[in-house]
Scaffold this active site. Structure first.
Site, PDB file in Angstrom:
ATOM      1  N   GLU A 139       5.037  -1.834   8.375  1.00  0.00           N
ATOM      2  CA  GLU A 139       3.746  -1.720   9.061  1.00  0.00           C
ATOM      3  C   GLU A 139       2.790  -2.799   8.568  1.00  0.00           C
ATOM      4  O   GLU A 139       2.721  -3.064   7.372  1.00  0.00           O
ATOM      5  CB  GLU A 139       3.172  -0.327   8.770  1.00  0.00           C
ATOM      6  CG  GLU A 139       1.815  -0.055   9.377  1.00  0.00           C
ATOM      7  CD  GLU A 139       1.284   1.308   8.952  1.00  0.00           C
ATOM      8  OE1 GLU A 139       0.053   1.445   8.866  1.00  0.00           O
ATOM      9  OE2 GLU A 139       2.092   2.233   8.699  1.00  0.00           O
ATOM     10  N   GLN A 169       0.797  -1.228   0.000  1.00  0.00           N
ATOM     11  CA  GLN A 169       0.000   0.000   0.000  1.00  0.00           C
ATOM     12  C   GLN A 169       0.829   1.278   0.000  1.00  0.00           C
ATOM     13  O   GLN A 169       0.469   2.256  -0.633  1.00  0.00           O
ATOM     14  CB  GLN A 169      -0.940  -0.014   1.207  1.00  0.00           C
ATOM     15  CG  GLN A 169      -1.979   1.076   1.187  1.00  0.00           C
ATOM     16  CD  GLN A 169      -3.119   0.770   2.131  1.00  0.00           C
ATOM     17  OE1 GLN A 169      -4.000  -0.008   1.807  1.00  0.00           O
ATOM     18  NE2 GLN A 169      -3.104   1.370   3.294  1.00  0.00           N
ATOM     19  N   GLU A 186      -2.850   9.776  -0.847  1.00  0.00           N
ATOM     20  CA  GLU A 186      -1.964  10.410   0.132  1.00  0.00           C
ATOM     21  C   GLU A 186      -0.844  11.227  -0.503  1.00  0.00           C
ATOM     22  O   GLU A 186       0.138  11.570   0.145  1.00  0.00           O
ATOM     23  CB  GLU A 186      -1.410   9.346   1.072  1.00  0.00           C
ATOM     24  CG  GLU A 186      -2.541   8.670   1.844  1.00  0.00           C
ATOM     25  CD  GLU A 186      -2.078   7.644   2.851  1.00  0.00           C
ATOM     26  OE1 GLU A 186      -0.852   7.427   2.948  1.00  0.00           O
ATOM     27  OE2 GLU A 186      -2.927   7.069   3.538  1.00  0.00           O
ATOM     28  N   LYS A 241      -3.679   6.552  15.353  1.00  0.00           N
ATOM     29  CA  LYS A 241      -4.673   7.254  14.536  1.00  0.00           C
ATOM     30  C   LYS A 241      -5.816   7.665  15.455  1.00  0.00           C
ATOM     31  O   LYS A 241      -6.507   6.800  16.009  1.00  0.00           O
ATOM     32  CB  LYS A 241      -5.201   6.339  13.425  1.00  0.00           C
ATOM     33  CG  LYS A 241      -4.177   6.013  12.345  1.00  0.00           C
ATOM     34  CD  LYS A 241      -4.755   5.001  11.368  1.00  0.00           C
ATOM     35  CE  LYS A 241      -3.833   4.804  10.172  1.00  0.00           C
ATOM     36  NZ  LYS A 241      -4.304   3.701   9.301  1.00  0.00           N
TER      37      LYS A 241
END
Length: 430
Positions: free
Chosen positions: A287, A163, A205, A339
């Site tokens: 991650e 991602q 992003e 987050k």
């Protein structure tokens, strides 16, 4: 400090053109706070629930009028009159009003908007910058940016499985220099991609989203861009990846489907693949390397790479102290992604960061793919001395808003500002 006299929510748009919640809080002594709530694309199974209207005739079902109504009709009457500075009591009241484990009654988007706007109103009333109000005079560490310059997976319409491919300018002397390095590499990457005949459109992003031949080609291309910009990979700039493996995991066969590469891997094969990539490229952070429920896989990954690579739990821990405590106990990961909208209140966010630090885990403060001009996470990163921030490429105003706020904070702090660079990775054994 004075009491809250008004709370008002409205429906606004995020960076993807989807509705989100904006909340304003006013105090007796003239304090004002406004907060906008972000939204994710790849969401963890255990995240706090974002309330959407589901009316297909409005915003394709993504409206947030119910969440807005919950703020204006249910939350506002309960917190008007409360002391604006009592963040913990207000957040506790919000949690009690909702009454569910995952904030599904009132919506995490309603609750978070209020929680953040309250903090901003209190800071405004005192005439303090938000980071200083939240962190006191010890809040002076600027974070190393984890900049997503090449997008794949759920954040882009291309054939790259991983991602996010990110750069971390660990060799900079200041945040300002780190941001400049990142921006120069970003522009260098655009030139490299153009020269190879690849598309230079950007993803959610701000990173580029080309159709590459493989995930490894993404790493090679970024190394080329770092060198073209005049920096040394592995010394001045490290690489980081967000695999978002829950998006690749097939529950039926219990395997990971890398469709862009046309391969299927077991947990053990995924771990072996990461070991190979880490041996070939200067990767300092991975991650969500495995599915959020693949705890055995995460444990194996931690055993194999946990001493030399930051292993960040996003979907794995969802900014939740219960999930994080389980990870710490089982020896899974060595870092948590933070987050604010995964958990839903400022107090719970700070609790997760504190728990991580006590256990020797790092905390990476993060944006969501659906962002706004709100820059609160920049202040949170400094307030908690987190040391790392993940908020996209140096492109698109919704991402750059956070970087610009960090530049302002660094200016305000002057000679007391600290940029730790590689020392931010205190979870790794050198």
């Amino acid at each position: 400090m004075s009491a809250i006299i008004d709370v008002y929510a409205r429906e606004v748009l995020d960076s993807r053109g989807n509705p989100t919640v904006e909340v304003e809080v006013y105090t007796e002594d003239g304090g004002f706070g406004r907060a906008l709530v972000p939204s994710g694309a790849s969401t963890g199974e255990y995240e706090a629930v974002e309330l959407r209207d589901g009316d297909k005739n409005r915003y394709l079902g993504k409206g947030v009028l119910k969440a807005v109504e919950n703020v204006n009709e249910i939350i506002a009457p309960e917190i008007i009159g409360l002391e604006v500075a009592d963040q913990v009591a207000i957040d506790r009241k919000l949690i009690e009003l909702d009454g569910t484990e995952n904030k599904s009654k009132l919506g995490a988007n309603a609750i978070l908007g209020v929680s953040l706007a309250v903090a901003r109103a209190a800071a405004d009333e005192l005439g303090l910058p938000l980071y200083q109000y939240l962190g006191g005079f010890n809040a002076k560490t600027l974070p190393v940016p984890m900049m997503n310059i090449l997008n794949g997976g759920a954040h882009a319409d291309n054939n790259v499985d991983i991602q996010e491919f990110m750069i971390m300018p660990v060799g900079a002397e200041s945040f300002r220099e780190a941001l400049r390095m990142g921006a120069e590499i970003f522009h260098s990457l655009k030139a490299v991609l153009k020269a190879k005949g690849y598309n230079t459109a950007v993803g959610d992003e701000g990173g580029f989203a080309p159709n590459l031949k493989s995930n490894e080609e993404a790493l090679q291309t970024i190394i080329e861009a770092i060198e073209k910009a005049g920096y040394k990979p592995g010394e001045q700039v490290m690489l980081a990846m967000d695999v978002a493996s829950s998006e690749l995991y097939n529950k039926e066969d219990g395997k990971y489907h890398l469709e862009g590469e046309g391969v299927v891997k077991t947990s053990e094969e995924m771990v072996a693949w990461y070991e190979e990539l880490v041996s070939k490229y200067p990767i300092i952070s991975i991650e969500d390397g495995l599915d959020e429920n693949d705890w055995e896989g995460h444990k194996l990954l931690t055993e194999r790479l946990g001493k030399k690579v930051q292993l960040v739990g996003d979907d794995l821990f969802v900014t939740n102290t219960k999930k994080l405590a389980e990870g710490i106990e089982k020896g899974v990961g060595n870092s948590i992604l933070i987050k604010v909208n995964q958990i839903g209140t400022l107090t719970e966010t700070f609790d997760a960061i504190e728990m991580a630090k006590r256990a020797g885990y790092t905390a990476v403060v993060s944006h969501r793919s659906g962002e706004t001009e709100d820059s609160t996470i920049a202040d949170i990163a400094v307030a908690t001395n987190a040391g790392q921030i993940k908020t996209g490429a140096p492109s698109r105003t919704d991402r750059v808003a956070k970087y610009n706020q960090l530049l302002r904070i660094e200016d305000e702090l002057g000679h007391t500002a600290i940029y730790q660079g590689i020392r931010s990775f205190y979870n790794l054994k050198k």
